[in-house]
Design a protein around this motif. Structure first.
Motif: not given
Lengths: 375, 340
Positions: A119, A123, A127, A130
């Motif tokens: 998990x 993430x 990120x 992103x």
């Protein structure tokens, strides 16, 4: 017998009842038009409040005694005794058996841990993706802003340059207009001075004062004097004219009145004409006074021919002076050749407002007023 | 040896603090009911159980469907500390999933959470800010945070909170400012960020610089950055040891130098030499931002003159594998060699 007695008793009872009924007050008969009706006044429903008779009764049993404990049931011994013993390692092998359980336990724990780690990794990957996207976005955005800024600056520069150019052209135009206006004005005003002087001179502003003086002062006075002198001579002549006819008349009273008259007025008419023309063509007399018109003297006479023409001319000249009314219609001077009957001279009716004592050109008797003021 | 008799006692709990989770699809409804109970212990245990379950996205989806968020929102105002801490933890775990984030936005959890901004417990606030941070990573979430007017409060908090919470807040602020920076600008964000740029903590510096990038995107932000003299500090940060700090500082300079005022302020602070040094940095983000910042500065005549002797550095960048860097280098060269 008894039956009869009973029957009689019954009959008596009945009769008694009937008598009692008759005696008993009964409801009166209904009024005419009405009828008696039976009505129930009691309640339709009756509450049955029947109290059942209750009686309390008691009874009592004897007190309980504790139940004694059941005796232990020991069945009678039957069958054979058998014994068994589980030795080590016979039932099950702990290590083997525990393995799947341990696997499950550990596996589950690890699975859970892996899930959590995955998990977080997911993430973190998201990120990172992103961030990378954000980087590129920032770069692109900065580029866009830079280009916008550049565009804005270029545009403003262009505007400023255009504005400058525009102003230059404007100034250029203005200057050339000013130059041409100045050249034109100079040329225009170049011959302003001479023309001004010329026009002034033409309109007589530059005058020789002596000449002016002579013109304004001296000459009028001279003409005035000349006129006066001429008037005097005229007056003299007029008087003479008047005297001569009178004398002639008087003498004609003795002699036939013919011929002599015709000549005289003709000569007089001719002699006068140039004088008048001269007078009317020359300077105006001050005061505008006129000498007595010659035709006026001969008003009374109707003379055809030259004298008439002379008279017409004289009338014409007078008309120019405005004394047209002086001469009447149809009055002409006598001609040289004609021997016509001349109307007797009568004094003309007085023109001018009646009753005026003002000193107009006509004397009291219709004669022209004389300059010499002799009345 | 195991006895055949059934014991009179309940089996010992694996985790005594956790409520027993019912089997299958009864798990969540039962927990939801327990959340609304009046008994404190029940609520606490239910919350702990929920924390464990929320790691699974399917459970998150189901929980949102049955309306757990409403009960959780009610629990946020609870007087007991443990309850609040655990509730914020549950919400934070839910926010790591997209389903959870969407559920937050639909159920207006943000205003409810904001009531805990001044909570006395640091753990509670940490969870809260972590929830916000995860929410802000979603663009719609960032918008939600902006629309609920939390930005002035968050900016103010940056000053006063502890360091690790500050990091979280700065991380939250960066995406939110990208959405809409006007509120932050009017609440003096720039001076605060300027202070953070000088902090000793590397992470705080880099995150503050990242927030500064976001804030200097609109024109108002650029003006404020110039006004508060942040540019010399940014130039100083270009020589920092940390690459992330360098990259973000270069990015902030890049945005600020778009305006003429910013360009000349950067030139006055002599930004060009450090930026040129950064062009050869190992990290791609640093190279990109440095190249772009130099492009901005090359628009000014003085910058162009200085950079004309350094075009070779850009040529090196042109042959890179990274497409963005290639493009940036090409644009930079074209701007430097532009003749009016």
């Amino acid at each position: 017998m008894e039956m009869q007695r009973q029957q009689e008793v019954k009959r008596k009872a009945l009769a008694r009842k009937r008598a009692q009924e008759q005696l008993r007050p009964q409801t009166p008969e209904p009024v005419r038009g009405r009828k008696h009706v039976d009505v129930q006044t009691e309640l339709y429903l009756e509450e049955i409040a029947d109290r059942i008779i209750e009686v309390d009764m008691e009874c009592q049993t004897d007190g309980f005694l504790d139940r004694p404990p059941t005796p232990l049931f020991i069945p009678a011994k039957s069958g054979t005794d058998v014994a068994t013993q589980i030795l080590q390692g016979e039932l099950f092998d702990f290590d083997l058996e525990v393995k799947p359980m341990l696997e499950v336990l550990v596996g589950k724990t690890i699975e859970q841990a892996l899930l959590e780690v995955m998990e977080e990794e997911e993430l973190a990957n998201l990120r990172a993706g992103q961030y990378a996207y954000e980087e590129i976005r920032n770069i692109e955005l900065a580029e866009v802003q830079r280009l916008e800024e550049q565009e804005r600056r270029h545009r403003e520069e262009k505007e400023r340059r255009k504005q400058q150019q525009w102003e230059i052209i404007h100034k250029h135009n203005e200057t050339s207009q000013k130059i041409s206006a100045r050249a034109f004005a100079q040329r225009y005003l170049a011959d302003l001075l001479p023309s001004v002087f010329g026009s002034l001179r033409d309109s007589g502003y530059f005058y020789d004062p002596i000449e002016r003086d002579i013109e304004l002062g001296f000459l009028p006075w001279v003409m005035n004097e000349v006129e006066k002198t001429m008037e005097y001579s005229m007056v003299g002549r007029t008087v003479l004219d008047m005297l001569i006819p009178e004398v002639v008349e008087k003498e004609a009273g003795h002699v036939r009145p013919e011929g002599g008259q015709a000549l005289v007025p003709e000569i007089r008419g001719r002699a006068r004409r140039p004088g008048r023309r001269e007078r009317s063509a020359g300077l105006r007399l001050p005061g505008g006074r006129r000498g007595p018109g010659p035709a006026a003297v001969f008003r009374g006479r109707a003379v055809p021919g030259e004298a008439a023409a002379g008279g017409r001319r004289a009338r014409g000249a007078h008309r120019a002076d405005g004394d047209e009314e002086v001469l009447g219609e149809g009055r002409t001077l006598p001609t040289a050749g004609g021997r016509r009957a001349v109307k007797p001279w009568r004094p003309r009716e007085r023109r001018g407002p009646p009753g005026t004592r003002a000193r107009g050109p006509w004397g009291p008797a219709g004669y022209p007023r004389l300059l010499c003021n002799c009345e | 040896m195991a006895s055949a008799r059934i014991s009179m006692y309940l089996p010992p709990d694996v985790n005594p603090t956790q409520a027993p989770i019912a089997y299958g699809c009864r798990a969540l409804p039962k927990l939801n009911k327990e959340l609304q109970s009046e008994h404190l212990l029940t609520r606490q245990k239910a919350l702990v159980a929920l924390c464990d379950l929320m790691h699974d996205p399917e459970y998150v989806y189901e929980a949102i469907n049955i309306g757990c968020l409403e009960s959780l929102k009610a629990l946020l105002k609870d007087s007991d500390d443990v309850v609040r801490i655990k509730t914020t933890e549950v919400l934070y775990i839910m926010a790591t999933h997209n389903v959870g984030r969407n559920g937050f936005l639909e159920c207006d959890v943000i205003p409810a959470l904001s009531s805990l901004l001044n909570d006395p417990h640091p753990v509670c606030r940490m969870n809260l800010h972590q929830a916000y941070k995860h929410l802000a990573e979603l663009p719609a979430g960032a918008q939600g945070i902006v629309f609920s007017g939390l930005i002035p409060a968050l900016v103010w908090k940056v000053q006063r909170e502890e360091e690790d919470i500050q990091e979280l807040i700065l991380d939250t602020l960066a995406p939110c400012l990208q959405v809409d920076a006007t509120e932050a600008l009017s609440s003096h964000a720039v001076p605060f960020l300027k202070q953070k740029l000088l902090s000793t903590n590397d992470d705080i510096r880099s995150k503050a610089a990242r927030a500064l990038i976001a804030i200097s995107i609109p024109l108002e932000g650029k003006d404020q950055v110039c006004q508060y003299d942040v540019i010399p500090i940014l130039v100083h940060l270009l020589k920092d040891k940390e690459e992330e700090v360098q990259a973000n500082a270069a990015g902030a300079l890049m945005y600020t130098a778009v305006t003429t005022e910013g360009k000349y302020a950067a030139l006055d602070a002599e930004a060009i030499p450090p930026l040129l040094a950064l062009l050869s940095s190992p990290k791609s983000k640093v190279r990109l931002n440095a190249a772009k910042a130099l492009t901005m500065l090359a628009e000014a005549p003085e910058g162009r003159r200085y950079l004309q002797s350094h075009v070779h550095a850009f040529r090196v960048l042109e042959v890179e594998h990274n497409e963005a860097i290639q493009r940036a280098a090409q644009i930079a060269i074209s701007v430097i060699e532009w003749k009016p």
